[in-house]
Scaffold this motif. Structure first.
Motif, PDB file in Angstrom:
ATOM      1  N   THR A   1      52.322  31.588  26.434  1.00  0.00           N
ATOM      2  CA  THR A   1      50.952  32.082  26.651  1.00  0.00           C
ATOM      3  C   THR A   1      50.752  32.525  28.090  1.00  0.00           C
ATOM      4  N   LEU A   2      51.234  31.739  29.039  1.00  0.00           N
ATOM      5  CA  LEU A   2      51.111  32.117  30.451  1.00  0.00           C
ATOM      6  C   LEU A   2      51.844  33.419  30.740  1.00  0.00           C
ATOM      7  N   THR A   3      53.014  33.588  30.145  1.00  0.00           N
ATOM      8  CA  THR A   3      53.820  34.785  30.390  1.00  0.00           C
ATOM      9  C   THR A   3      53.173  36.034  29.813  1.00  0.00           C
ATOM     10  N   VAL A   4      52.631  35.928  28.596  1.00  0.00           N
ATOM     11  CA  VAL A   4      52.094  37.104  27.894  1.00  0.00           C
ATOM     12  C   VAL A   4      50.693  37.477  28.366  1.00  0.00           C
ATOM     13  N   THR A   5      49.937  36.506  28.861  1.00  0.00           N
ATOM     14  CA  THR A   5      48.537  36.776  29.241  1.00  0.00           C
ATOM     15  C   THR A   5      48.331  36.927  30.742  1.00  0.00           C
ATOM     16  N   GLY A   6      49.208  36.331  31.560  1.00  0.00           N
ATOM     17  CA  GLY A   6      48.977  36.348  33.002  1.00  0.00           C
ATOM     18  C   GLY A   6      47.830  35.457  33.419  1.00  0.00           C
ATOM     19  N   MET A   7      47.478  34.492  32.580  1.00  0.00           N
ATOM     20  CA  MET A   7      46.368  33.601  32.900  1.00  0.00           C
ATOM     21  C   MET A   7      46.718  32.668  34.048  1.00  0.00           C
ATOM     22  N   ARG A   8      45.695  32.207  34.744  1.00  0.00           N
ATOM     23  CA  ARG A   8      45.860  31.161  35.735  1.00  0.00           C
ATOM     24  C   ARG A   8      45.951  29.819  35.009  1.00  0.00           C
ATOM     25  N   TRP A   9      46.607  28.848  35.649  1.00  0.00           N
ATOM     26  CA  TRP A   9      46.739  27.532  35.035  1.00  0.00           C
ATOM     27  C   TRP A   9      45.372  26.925  34.722  1.00  0.00           C
ATOM     28  N   GLY A  10      44.440  27.024  35.663  1.00  0.00           N
ATOM     29  CA  GLY A  10      43.111  26.443  35.466  1.00  0.00           C
ATOM     30  C   GLY A  10      42.351  27.075  34.321  1.00  0.00           C
ATOM     31  N   GLU A  11      42.653  28.328  34.006  1.00  0.00           N
ATOM     32  CA  GLU A  11      42.036  28.995  32.858  1.00  0.00           C
ATOM     33  C   GLU A  11      42.678  28.536  31.550  1.00  0.00           C
ATOM     34  N   LEU A  12      44.001  28.372  31.583  1.00  0.00           N
ATOM     35  CA  LEU A  12      44.728  27.997  30.373  1.00  0.00           C
ATOM     36  C   LEU A  12      44.304  26.627  29.865  1.00  0.00           C
ATOM     37  N   VAL A  13      44.238  25.640  30.754  1.00  0.00           N
ATOM     38  CA  VAL A  13      43.987  24.270  30.307  1.00  0.00           C
ATOM     39  C   VAL A  13      42.519  24.036  29.960  1.00  0.00           C
ATOM     40  N   GLU A  14      41.657  24.991  30.252  1.00  0.00           N
ATOM     41  CA  GLU A  14      40.254  24.874  29.858  1.00  0.00           C
ATOM     42  C   GLU A  14      39.966  25.654  28.574  1.00  0.00           C
ATOM     43  N   LEU A  15      40.990  26.305  28.011  1.00  0.00           N
ATOM     44  CA  LEU A  15      40.796  27.052  26.767  1.00  0.00           C
ATOM     45  C   LEU A  15      40.422  26.119  25.625  1.00  0.00           C
TER      46      LEU A  15
ATOM     47  N   VAL B   1      44.816  38.199  17.876  1.00  0.00           N
ATOM     48  CA  VAL B   1      43.930  37.229  18.529  1.00  0.00           C
ATOM     49  C   VAL B   1      43.581  37.725  19.926  1.00  0.00           C
ATOM     50  N   THR B   2      42.318  37.573  20.284  1.00  0.00           N
ATOM     51  CA  THR B   2      41.845  37.862  21.639  1.00  0.00           C
ATOM     52  C   THR B   2      41.313  36.569  22.250  1.00  0.00           C
ATOM     53  N   ILE B   3      41.748  36.290  23.466  1.00  0.00           N
ATOM     54  CA  ILE B   3      41.283  35.096  24.176  1.00  0.00           C
ATOM     55  C   ILE B   3      40.108  35.471  25.064  1.00  0.00           C
ATOM     56  N   ARG B   4      39.018  34.742  24.921  1.00  0.00           N
ATOM     57  CA  ARG B   4      37.855  34.938  25.801  1.00  0.00           C
ATOM     58  C   ARG B   4      37.939  33.910  26.924  1.00  0.00           C
ATOM     59  N   ILE B   5      38.086  34.393  28.146  1.00  0.00           N
ATOM     60  CA  ILE B   5      38.194  33.508  29.308  1.00  0.00           C
ATOM     61  C   ILE B   5      36.842  33.477  30.020  1.00  0.00           C
TER      62      ILE B   5
ATOM     63  N   THR C   1      34.571  34.225  39.684  1.00  0.00           N
ATOM     64  CA  THR C   1      34.030  35.576  39.847  1.00  0.00           C
ATOM     65  C   THR C   1      33.755  36.201  38.493  1.00  0.00           C
ATOM     66  N   MET C   2      32.966  37.261  38.498  1.00  0.00           N
ATOM     67  CA  MET C   2      32.650  37.973  37.262  1.00  0.00           C
ATOM     68  C   MET C   2      33.888  38.639  36.680  1.00  0.00           C
ATOM     69  N   MET C   3      34.791  39.142  37.540  1.00  0.00           N
ATOM     70  CA  MET C   3      35.995  39.803  37.048  1.00  0.00           C
ATOM     71  C   MET C   3      36.912  38.832  36.312  1.00  0.00           C
ATOM     72  N   SER C   4      36.838  37.545  36.672  1.00  0.00           N
ATOM     73  CA  SER C   4      37.682  36.557  36.010  1.00  0.00           C
ATOM     74  C   SER C   4      37.219  36.263  34.589  1.00  0.00           C
ATOM     75  N   ARG C   5      35.978  36.589  34.278  1.00  0.00           N
ATOM     76  CA  ARG C   5      35.457  36.381  32.920  1.00  0.00           C
ATOM     77  C   ARG C   5      35.809  37.609  32.097  1.00  0.00           C
ATOM     78  N   ARG C   6      36.811  37.448  31.250  1.00  0.00           N
ATOM     79  CA  ARG C   6      37.392  38.625  30.607  1.00  0.00           C
ATOM     80  C   ARG C   6      37.913  38.271  29.221  1.00  0.00           C
ATOM     81  N   ASP C   7      38.244  39.305  28.468  1.00  0.00           N
ATOM     82  CA  ASP C   7      38.860  39.150  27.151  1.00  0.00           C
ATOM     83  C   ASP C   7      40.297  39.650  27.233  1.00  0.00           C
ATOM     84  N   VAL C   8      41.246  38.834  26.775  1.00  0.00           N
ATOM     85  CA  VAL C   8      42.666  39.175  26.866  1.00  0.00           C
ATOM     86  C   VAL C   8      43.253  39.236  25.459  1.00  0.00           C
TER      87      VAL C   8
END
Length: 378
Positions: free
Chosen positions: A207-221, A235-239, A254-261
């Motif tokens: 998931t980290l490799t395919v999405t480029g998510m930050r660790w703090g975003e991943l573990v709060e999913l 599937v689309t992930i809403r961060i 930030t607002m840019m960090s709130r995104r759909d992947v």
């Protein structure tokens, strides 16, 4: 000399009057107080300063500052903050990195910018039993601690300070990063995923490799953050949330960090199957021993990343040991190599500015340099 008189009111309370002939104003002047101690203090300073109020105030200000230290200013500032996770972190940081230092004991009346700069230069991080000296703190770490001290001193401007001595001391951000990202091929990235110890850890690395998510975003999913197209199965992930330093901080910074992947179909199927049976607010990647708790970075490193890196290095699969965050860096680099427009990559990874995205590519990719070397035969 000034005089001090007491007046008893009808309600039985007392007020205290200090009267004097002010030589600067050239007239009889008085001030009243409900506290006798304050009245006596004013009389004392007037008597010592030619019955001139402006001189008395200046003398008292200097005397107050002489015994009031940087540590006193920081403590006063922190005591006035609301009790939150952030303010508690500030208190721990200052107690650990400021208290007991030379800077902490300096009186505000004697404080100079050089003392603050020296303290910043001496800050260390990664201090362990094996490495008691640690390493020089990164610019960001210095910035966070400088911000607390600067805010505390700013409150003293006009009281005990003429100006903030911490202003401008930090300087610009370091030009070079403290860690140079490790460039991993697609084959190496697949190897990381396939060689992880458990299916759970394999899915995290994938998931980290395919999405480029930050660790703090991943573990709060959470389960409610996964949205599946019923026709395609994609599937689309809403961060929308993230944690930092193992503390939940709610919405992303930030607002840019709130995104759909959006994900590819293979990962979509794997992640959707993994989330089967979870309820809306359940964590997708919780602690392995506590399903209601986020997976700490340190736990992941101990149970998965460090043993995996050690094994792959010993086998020669990896020449350098990457950080977990390098999976994000490599995601960016490979997208740009494939011709994805930089602004699209910026949006996908949630960078506030496009230059951040391009700077990571410049740090990690050698392909352009190699192409340039082949253009001309010398």
């Amino acid at each position: 000399m000034a005089s001090l008189t007491t007046h008893t009111r009808k309600d039985g309370t007392r007020s205290y009057y200090v009267k004097w002939y002010d030589r600067e104003l050239r007239k009889d002047t008085s001030q009243s107080f409900r506290d006798r101690g304050k009245a006596e203090t004013l009389k004392l300073y007037l008597d010592a300063n030619q019955n001139t109020l402006s001189l008395a105030r200046q003398a008292k200000k200097q005397a107050d500052s002489a015994g009031y230290t940087v540590w006193d200013a920081v403590q006063e500032y922190l005591d006035d903050l609301k009790d939150t996770d952030t303010s508690r972190k500030y208190r721990r940081d200052m107690d650990r990195h400021l208290r007991g230092t030379e800077l902490a004991g300096i009186a505000l009346s004697e404080l100079e910018p050089k003392a603050i700069a020296t303290w910043l230069d001496g800050l260390r991080s990664n201090i362990t039993k094996a490495s008691p000296e640690g390493e020089p703190a990164a610019w960001k770490t210095k910035s966070n601690r400088h911000a607390v001290v600067s805010s505390a001193l700013k409150r003293q401007v006009g009281k005990r300070l003429k100006e903030n001595p911490a202003f401008g001391v930090l300087g610009k951000r370091d030009e070079l990063p403290t860690h140079e990202p490790v460039d991993l091929s697609l084959e190496q990235l697949r190897t990381l995923r396939e060689r992880a110890q458990t299916p759970f850890f394999r899915l995290i690395i994938w998931t980290l490799t395919v999405t480029g998510m930050r660790w703090g975003e991943l573990v709060e999913l959470r389960r409610k953050d996964l949205h599946r197209d019923p026709d395609t199965g994609q599937v689309t992930i809403r961060i929308r949330r993230a944690i930092k330093n193992n503390k939940r901080i709610g919405l992303t910074k930030t607002m840019m960090s709130r995104r759909d992947v959006p994900l590819d179909l293979e990962l979509s199927r794997a992640l959707w199957a993994h989330a089967e049976g979870l309820r809306g607010n359940d964590l997708i990647f919780p602690d392995t021993d506590a399903p209601a708790q986020q997976l700490y970075n340190g736990t992941f490193h101990k149970q998965c990343w460090q043993p995996l890196m050690h094994q792959l290095e010993s086998e020669g699969v990896l020449m350098e040991r990457p950080w977990v965050h390098d999976l994000r860096h490599n995601h960016i680099a490979h997208l740009l190599r494939k011709g994805v427009r930089p602004n699209v990559v910026q949006k996908r990874v949630g960078h506030e500015r496009l230059e951040y995205t391009l700077r990571i590519y410049d740090m990690i990719s050698m392909e352009d340099d190699q192409s340039a070397a082949l253009v001309v035969t010398w």
